[in-house]
Scaffold this motif. Structure first.
Motif, PDB file in Angstrom:
ATOM      1  N   PHE A  61       0.562  -1.261   0.169  1.00  0.00           N
ATOM      2  CA  PHE A  61      -0.635   0.600  -0.217  1.00  0.00           C
ATOM      3  C   PHE A  61       0.750   1.216   0.340  1.00  0.00           C
ATOM      4  CE2 PHE A  61      -1.850   3.246   1.871  1.00  0.00           C
ATOM      5  CZ  PHE A  61      -3.461   3.563   1.718  1.00  0.00           C
ATOM      6  N   VAL A  62       1.591   1.365   1.131  1.00  0.00           N
ATOM      7  CA  VAL A  62       2.750   2.590   1.656  1.00  0.00           C
ATOM      8  C   VAL A  62       3.489   2.521  -0.409  1.00  0.00           C
ATOM      9  CG1 VAL A  62       4.995   3.131   2.046  1.00  0.00           C
ATOM     10  CG2 VAL A  62       3.111   2.014   3.553  1.00  0.00           C
ATOM     11  N   VAL A  63       3.937   1.908  -0.718  1.00  0.00           N
ATOM     12  CA  VAL A  63       5.076   1.716  -1.817  1.00  0.00           C
ATOM     13  C   VAL A  63       3.523   2.343  -3.570  1.00  0.00           C
ATOM     14  CG1 VAL A  63       6.443   0.191  -3.744  1.00  0.00           C
ATOM     15  CG2 VAL A  63       6.823   0.585  -1.563  1.00  0.00           C
ATOM     16  N   CYS A  64       2.278   1.528  -3.620  1.00  0.00           N
ATOM     17  CA  CYS A  64       1.270   1.828  -4.495  1.00  0.00           C
ATOM     18  C   CYS A  64       0.673   3.617  -3.896  1.00  0.00           C
ATOM     19  CB  CYS A  64       0.355   0.849  -4.597  1.00  0.00           C
ATOM     20  SG  CYS A  64       0.834  -0.026  -5.460  1.00  0.00           S
ATOM     21  N   LYS A  65       0.572   4.184  -2.930  1.00  0.00           N
ATOM     22  CA  LYS A  65       0.859   5.450  -3.143  1.00  0.00           C
ATOM     23  C   LYS A  65       1.812   5.877  -3.110  1.00  0.00           C
ATOM     24  CE  LYS A  65      -2.643   7.108  -1.223  1.00  0.00           C
ATOM     25  NZ  LYS A  65      -4.604   6.938  -1.154  1.00  0.00           N
ATOM     26  N   TYR A  66       2.399   5.812  -3.027  1.00  0.00           N
ATOM     27  CA  TYR A  66       3.757   6.137  -3.405  1.00  0.00           C
ATOM     28  C   TYR A  66       3.865   6.890  -5.628  1.00  0.00           C
ATOM     29  CZ  TYR A  66       8.577   7.951  -4.227  1.00  0.00           C
ATOM     30  OH  TYR A  66       9.837   9.170  -5.332  1.00  0.00           O
ATOM     31  N   LEU A  95      -0.561   4.695  -7.131  1.00  0.00           N
ATOM     32  CA  LEU A  95      -2.058   3.488  -7.777  1.00  0.00           C
ATOM     33  C   LEU A  95      -2.423   3.967  -6.205  1.00  0.00           C
ATOM     34  CD1 LEU A  95       0.694   1.342  -9.254  1.00  0.00           C
ATOM     35  CD2 LEU A  95       0.214   2.769  -9.420  1.00  0.00           C
ATOM     36  N   ASP A  96      -3.738   4.269  -7.014  1.00  0.00           N
ATOM     37  CA  ASP A  96      -5.009   3.315  -5.881  1.00  0.00           C
ATOM     38  C   ASP A  96      -5.422   1.997  -4.892  1.00  0.00           C
ATOM     39  OD1 ASP A  96      -6.923   3.492  -3.538  1.00  0.00           O
ATOM     40  OD2 ASP A  96      -8.086   5.058  -5.442  1.00  0.00           O
ATOM     41  N   THR A  97      -4.988   1.514  -4.391  1.00  0.00           N
ATOM     42  CA  THR A  97      -5.035  -0.155  -4.059  1.00  0.00           C
ATOM     43  C   THR A  97      -6.246   0.128  -2.871  1.00  0.00           C
ATOM     44  OG1 THR A  97      -3.366  -0.075  -2.737  1.00  0.00           O
ATOM     45  CG2 THR A  97      -3.805  -0.385  -5.381  1.00  0.00           C
ATOM     46  N   ASP A  98      -6.631   1.275  -1.929  1.00  0.00           N
ATOM     47  CA  ASP A  98      -7.264   0.889  -1.620  1.00  0.00           C
ATOM     48  C   ASP A  98      -8.875  -0.070  -1.228  1.00  0.00           C
ATOM     49  OD1 ASP A  98      -6.477   3.619  -1.529  1.00  0.00           O
ATOM     50  OD2 ASP A  98      -7.558   4.698  -0.204  1.00  0.00           O
ATOM     51  N   ASP A  99      -9.289  -0.064  -2.386  1.00  0.00           N
ATOM     52  CA  ASP A  99     -10.135  -0.703  -1.851  1.00  0.00           C
ATOM     53  C   ASP A  99      -9.702  -2.345  -1.877  1.00  0.00           C
ATOM     54  OD1 ASP A  99     -12.037   1.038  -1.674  1.00  0.00           O
ATOM     55  OD2 ASP A  99     -12.594   1.463  -3.885  1.00  0.00           O
ATOM     56  N   TYR A 100      -9.025  -2.536  -2.271  1.00  0.00           N
ATOM     57  CA  TYR A 100      -8.215  -3.713  -2.197  1.00  0.00           C
ATOM     58  C   TYR A 100      -7.470  -4.265  -0.745  1.00  0.00           C
ATOM     59  CZ  TYR A 100      -5.691  -8.117  -3.420  1.00  0.00           C
ATOM     60  OH  TYR A 100      -5.170  -9.694  -3.481  1.00  0.00           O
TER      61      TYR A 100
END
Length: 266
Positions: A211-216, A219-224
């Motif tokens: 999540f941290v890396v994708c947020k950087y 890339l939105d992965t919140d819902d997953y």
């Protein structure tokens, strides 16, 4: 311990309690994605005092490095900074910490007579930009070989300690492929020689790193990510978080730093 360090210690204690619920933890991981090189404790202190912070620096650094002036009356953010001191009894040099102050970019303004200095580096926006390059970067920084192929397991990917490799399904979307690879990369970095942690702990750590890396990378992965994290950690979330937060921060920072280094070499 002086009163400033006592205040920071109290904040950290309160912060662990506050951020041990899922929604607040999401906010904390978002802060970690912005300040990935900061310690887990400093990320927690930033989130507690200024959760909307996007870029921080000290008063003098804003002036010298970014040609920006801190606004009059701006509220400082207290964090811990390493320092060396001499032990009075042994006269040996030791490492300790002191309270220091930083300010968010929103509390600064451009000095008119100075040239504009860009903040940070360009981030990926929206969908996965330069997907092949990003996958190449992640696979090259992996401590074990990465394979993309079909397999029967229901999971999107896996890290095999015994086989010494990461496997990701080759028919996934670009976003799912990227998130899955980062998740398994986190496993390979965190859990290659650790058989003591439960699977619940390992999955919370790996998905938090992802999540941290994708947020950087925007890339939105919140819902997953968050239903996944909570499905593994459940009622033990708070205790797992206390033990794992520092390792999550360090591992996410390593992956991000490898990404930055890879792009500088291009």
């Amino acid at each position: 311990m002086n009163k400033y360090m006592e205040h920071l210690s109290e904040l950290l204690s309160e912060g662990l309690e506050k951020y041990s619920c899922s929604e607040q933890y999401k906010n904390l991981l978002s802060v970690m994605s912005k300040f990935h090189s900061y310690s887990a404790n400093n990320c927690l202190l930033i989130a507690l005092q200024c959760p909307e912070a996007s870029y921080i620096a000290g008063y003098n650094k804003w002036r010298s490095d970014f040609h920006r002036q801190v606004k009059k009356g701006a509220k400082a953010i207290q964090i811990k900074a390493p320092m060396t001191y001499k032990d009075k009894e042994t006269d040996e040099e030791r490492l300790g910490f002191k309270a220091t102050y930083v300010f968010n970019v929103d509390d600064t303004y451009q000095i008119p007579s100075k040239p504009v200095v860009p903040l940070g580096i360009d981030e990926l926006q929206g969908t996965v930009k330069d997907f092949k390059e990003l996958i190449s970067c992640l696979t090259s920084s992996s401590p074990v070989p990465v394979e993309f192929k079909n397999f029967k397991k229901s999971a999107y990917g896996y890290y095999s300690k015994s086989e010494g490799k990461i496997v990701v399904k080759d028919n996934l979307s670009e976003l799912q492929t990227t998130k899955t690879l980062i998740h398994e990369l986190a496993h390979s970095l965190l859990h290659s020689d650790d058989d003591k942690k439960t699977r619940e702990v390992k999955e919370l750590e790996a998905e938090s790193v992802a999540f941290v890396v994708c947020k950087y990378l925007s890339l939105d992965t919140d819902d997953y990510s968050f239903p996944y994290i909570l499905s593994w950690s459940g009622d033990e979330f708070k205790e797992i978080l206390k033990e794992s937060l520092a390792e999550i921060q360090k591992t996410a920072d390593k992956i991000i730093q490898d990404y930055v280094t890879y792009n500088k070499k291009k």
